[in-house]
Scaffold this motif. Structure first.
Motif, short mmCIF file in Angstrom:
data_model
loop_
_atom_site.label_atom_id
_atom_site.label_comp_id
_atom_site.label_asym_id
_atom_site.label_seq_id
_atom_site.Cartn_x
_atom_site.Cartn_y
_atom_site.Cartn_z
N PRO A 1 11.83 79.37 48.16
CA PRO A 1 11.54 80.37 49.20
C PRO A 1 10.77 79.76 50.37
CG PRO A 1 10.93 81.17 47.01
CD PRO A 1 11.22 79.72 46.88
N GLY A 2 10.90 80.36 51.54
CA GLY A 2 10.12 79.94 52.69
C GLY A 2 8.65 80.25 52.50
N LEU A 3 7.78 79.51 53.19
CA LEU A 3 6.34 79.70 53.03
C LEU A 3 5.87 81.07 53.51
CD1 LEU A 3 4.98 76.18 54.09
CD2 LEU A 3 5.45 77.06 51.79
N SER A 4 6.67 81.73 54.33
CA SER A 4 6.30 83.07 54.78
C SER A 4 6.75 84.15 53.80
CB SER A 4 6.90 83.35 56.17
OG SER A 4 8.31 83.22 56.13
N HIS A 5 7.45 83.73 52.73
CA HIS A 5 7.93 84.71 51.74
C HIS A 5 7.65 84.21 50.32
CE1 HIS A 5 10.40 85.48 55.38
NE2 HIS A 5 10.25 86.75 55.02
N ILE A 6 6.41 83.79 50.07
CA ILE A 6 6.05 83.33 48.73
C ILE A 6 6.04 84.52 47.78
CG2 ILE A 6 4.23 82.29 47.32
CD1 ILE A 6 3.42 80.63 49.73
N PRO A 7 6.79 84.47 46.69
CA PRO A 7 6.84 85.61 45.77
C PRO A 7 5.48 85.90 45.14
CG PRO A 7 8.62 84.05 45.34
CD PRO A 7 7.68 83.38 46.27
N SER A 8 5.28 87.14 44.76
CA SER A 8 4.06 87.51 44.05
C SER A 8 4.13 86.98 42.63
CB SER A 8 3.90 89.03 44.03
OG SER A 8 5.02 89.62 43.37
N GLY A 9 2.98 87.00 41.94
CA GLY A 9 2.95 86.54 40.56
C GLY A 9 3.29 85.07 40.47
N CYS A 10 4.11 84.69 39.51
CA CYS A 10 4.58 83.31 39.39
C CYS A 10 5.61 83.07 40.49
CB CYS A 10 5.19 83.08 38.01
SG CYS A 10 5.99 81.47 37.85
N HIS B 1 9.37 82.90 39.58
CA HIS B 1 10.03 83.94 38.80
C HIS B 1 11.39 84.40 39.36
CE1 HIS B 1 8.31 87.17 41.50
NE2 HIS B 1 9.44 87.76 41.15
N PRO B 2 11.63 84.41 40.70
CA PRO B 2 12.97 84.84 41.16
C PRO B 2 14.09 83.90 40.71
CG PRO B 2 11.36 84.96 42.95
CD PRO B 2 10.72 84.18 41.85
N ARG B 3 13.76 82.67 40.35
CA ARG B 3 14.78 81.70 39.96
C ARG B 3 14.72 81.37 38.47
NH1 ARG B 3 13.99 76.63 43.69
NH2 ARG B 3 16.19 76.28 43.18
N CYS B 4 13.77 81.96 37.78
CA CYS B 4 13.51 81.59 36.39
C CYS B 4 14.45 82.34 35.44
CB CYS B 4 12.06 81.90 36.03
SG CYS B 4 11.62 81.47 34.33
N PRO B 5 15.09 81.65 34.49
CA PRO B 5 16.02 82.32 33.58
C PRO B 5 15.34 83.13 32.48
CG PRO B 5 15.87 79.99 33.05
CD PRO B 5 15.08 80.19 34.31
N ILE B 6 14.03 82.96 32.30
CA ILE B 6 13.35 83.67 31.21
C ILE B 6 12.26 84.61 31.74
CG2 ILE B 6 13.81 81.81 29.57
CD1 ILE B 6 10.83 81.01 29.87
N ALA B 7 12.23 84.86 33.05
CA ALA B 7 11.15 85.64 33.64
C ALA B 7 11.10 87.06 33.07
CB ALA B 7 11.31 85.70 35.15
N GLU B 8 9.89 87.58 32.91
CA GLU B 8 9.66 88.95 32.48
C GLU B 8 8.80 89.67 33.51
OE1 GLU B 8 8.09 88.96 28.52
OE2 GLU B 8 9.84 87.92 27.66
N GLU B 9 8.49 90.92 33.23
CA GLU B 9 7.78 91.75 34.21
C GLU B 9 6.42 91.16 34.56
OE1 GLU B 9 5.15 94.65 35.85
OE2 GLU B 9 4.96 93.87 33.82
N ILE B 10 5.72 90.58 33.60
CA ILE B 10 4.41 90.02 33.87
C ILE B 10 4.48 88.87 34.87
CG2 ILE B 10 4.51 88.39 31.94
CD1 ILE B 10 1.52 88.79 31.57
N CYS B 11 5.60 88.16 34.90
CA CYS B 11 5.77 87.03 35.81
C CYS B 11 5.80 87.48 37.27
CB CYS B 11 7.04 86.26 35.47
SG CYS B 11 7.14 85.70 33.77
N GLN B 12 6.31 88.69 37.51
CA GLN B 12 6.35 89.23 38.86
C GLN B 12 4.99 89.77 39.30
OE1 GLN B 12 9.65 91.98 39.44
NE2 GLN B 12 10.67 91.17 37.61
N ARG B 13 4.18 90.16 38.33
CA ARG B 13 2.94 90.86 38.64
C ARG B 13 1.72 89.94 38.69
NH1 ARG B 13 2.92 93.69 34.42
NH2 ARG B 13 1.20 92.70 33.29
#
Length: 354
Positions: free
Chosen positions: A308-317, A320-332
């Motif tokens: 992702p671009g530096l102006s759109h760093i995802p929340s949490g981990c 997580h948007p690219r992770c094959p095992i991500a769960e809800e906690i990873c977004q939060r």
């Protein structure tokens, strides 16, 4: 020893190349330590966080590999260590602690520009990724290598010239007695890269930062340069930070590896441990993208999406948007770095030491 196989292009032909993870025990007296380093770029009224809380250390005689996709912050981290981040970038916070045999420990971020000029080249040197933009076009390559020697070493011009010729010969520049008079535009890209390497090694620094040092070189010259760096490391107990995309080089030339993603170190371990038991999903994805002998696959594995671009760093981990095992906690929630085994640190909510 662990044995892996990768493929490397050589003169247009895809050839198989094997490498082994070398295991050695360096002198682990810490010479360079980063603590919670943050580097931002102020663009269009917004702070873009290129480096976000990076921490690691390097011991005397040790090589630390810094790996990750393009755009993850490896080069910015290296430039931050040298206090060479170009505007509008700035080091926002953190410490860069350099242990000098005579002066003791100093935080480089607190030194003046005059004090840093005395450090650069002598105590800490850098091989830059873009040799054409790093060399001055109006001075000969010989003058530029000699300048580093004359500034930091108590020698005259004759000895500096002799040492420059030997350095150019050591990095495989043909006919160095003649090439010393050439300007950067008269050399090929690979030769300019080798001049930069000679310049960085000219004063035998205590810390060498090598940012993709062999990118423009063919594999035979690459091997010679890596052997030269390794020899000087061992002879002078030099610490080396090796920034590279080449996992074969990482496996063979480093003692420990730090994996970087979107401005953070997500996993750190010894080279042997990382290749044998990668824990972070990003580290596993990097290793799985390398082709291996004996696998009958039509397509290589890839990491879905892009950094992702530096102006759109995802929340949490941030992975997580690219992770094959991500769960809800990873977004939060942003994961904390934890030591899962001796010297093996990882930032992941879900990874298991299996």
């Amino acid at each position: 020893m662990l044995f892996f196989v990768v493929f490397a292009p050589l003169k247009g032909v895809l050839k198989r190349m094997s490498f082994v993870v070398k295991i050695k025990t360096p002198n682990m007296t810490t010479i360079l330590k980063l603590d919670d380093l943050h580097t931002y770029f102020h663009v269009n009224g917004e702070d873009l966080k290129a480096v976000r809380g990076v921490s690691f250390m390097i011991g005397r005689g040790e090589t630390l590999g810094l790996v990750g996709e393009s755009g993850c912050g490896k080069t910015v981290t290296a430039l931050s260590l040298m206090k060479l981040v170009p505007p509008p970038g700035r080091v926002e916070e953190g410490e860069v602690l350099l242990q000098n045999r005579d002066a003791g420990e100093r935080n480089l971020l607190l030194l003046s520009e005059k004090e840093m000029r005395a450090v650069r080249g002598k105590e800490m040197a850098m091989i830059f990724q873009e040799p054409m933009t790093s060399l001055n076009p109006v001075f000969t390559v010989g003058d530029q290598v000699m300048e580093a020697i004359l500034v930091h070493e108590p020698v005259g011009k004759r000895e500096a010239r002799s040492r420059t010729i030997e350095l150019l010969r050591a990095v495989n520049i043909p006919d160095p007695e003649t090439r010393i008079k050439d300007y950067p535009h008269q050399l090929s890209g690979g030769q300019r890269q080798r001049v930069m390497i000679a310049m960085a090694l000219s004063c035998r620094p205590e810390v060498l930062i090598a940012d993709e040092p062999t990118t423009a070189l063919d594999v035979t010259v690459q091997a010679r340069i890596l052997r030269l760096i390794a020899r000087l490391r061992d002879e002078n107990e030099m610490a080396v930070l090796l920034v590279t995309h080449d996992l074969g080089v990482v496996a063979q030339e480093t003692d420990r590896v730090a994996v970087m993603y979107l401005g953070r170190i997500v996993e750190t371990a010894s080279t042997e441990e990382l290749f044998a038991r990668p824990l972070h999903p990003y580290t596993r994805a990097l290793l799985e993208s390398v082709p291996r002998l004996g696998e009958d696959k039509e397509r290589l594995k890839t990491i879905r999406g892009n950094v992702p671009g530096l102006s759109h760093i995802p929340s949490g981990c941030s992975f997580h948007p690219r992770c094959p095992i991500a769960e809800e906690i990873c977004q939060r929630e942003e994961p904390l770095s934890r030591e899962v085994s001796s010297g093996h640190w990882v930032e992941c909510h879900l990874c298991k030491n299996d």
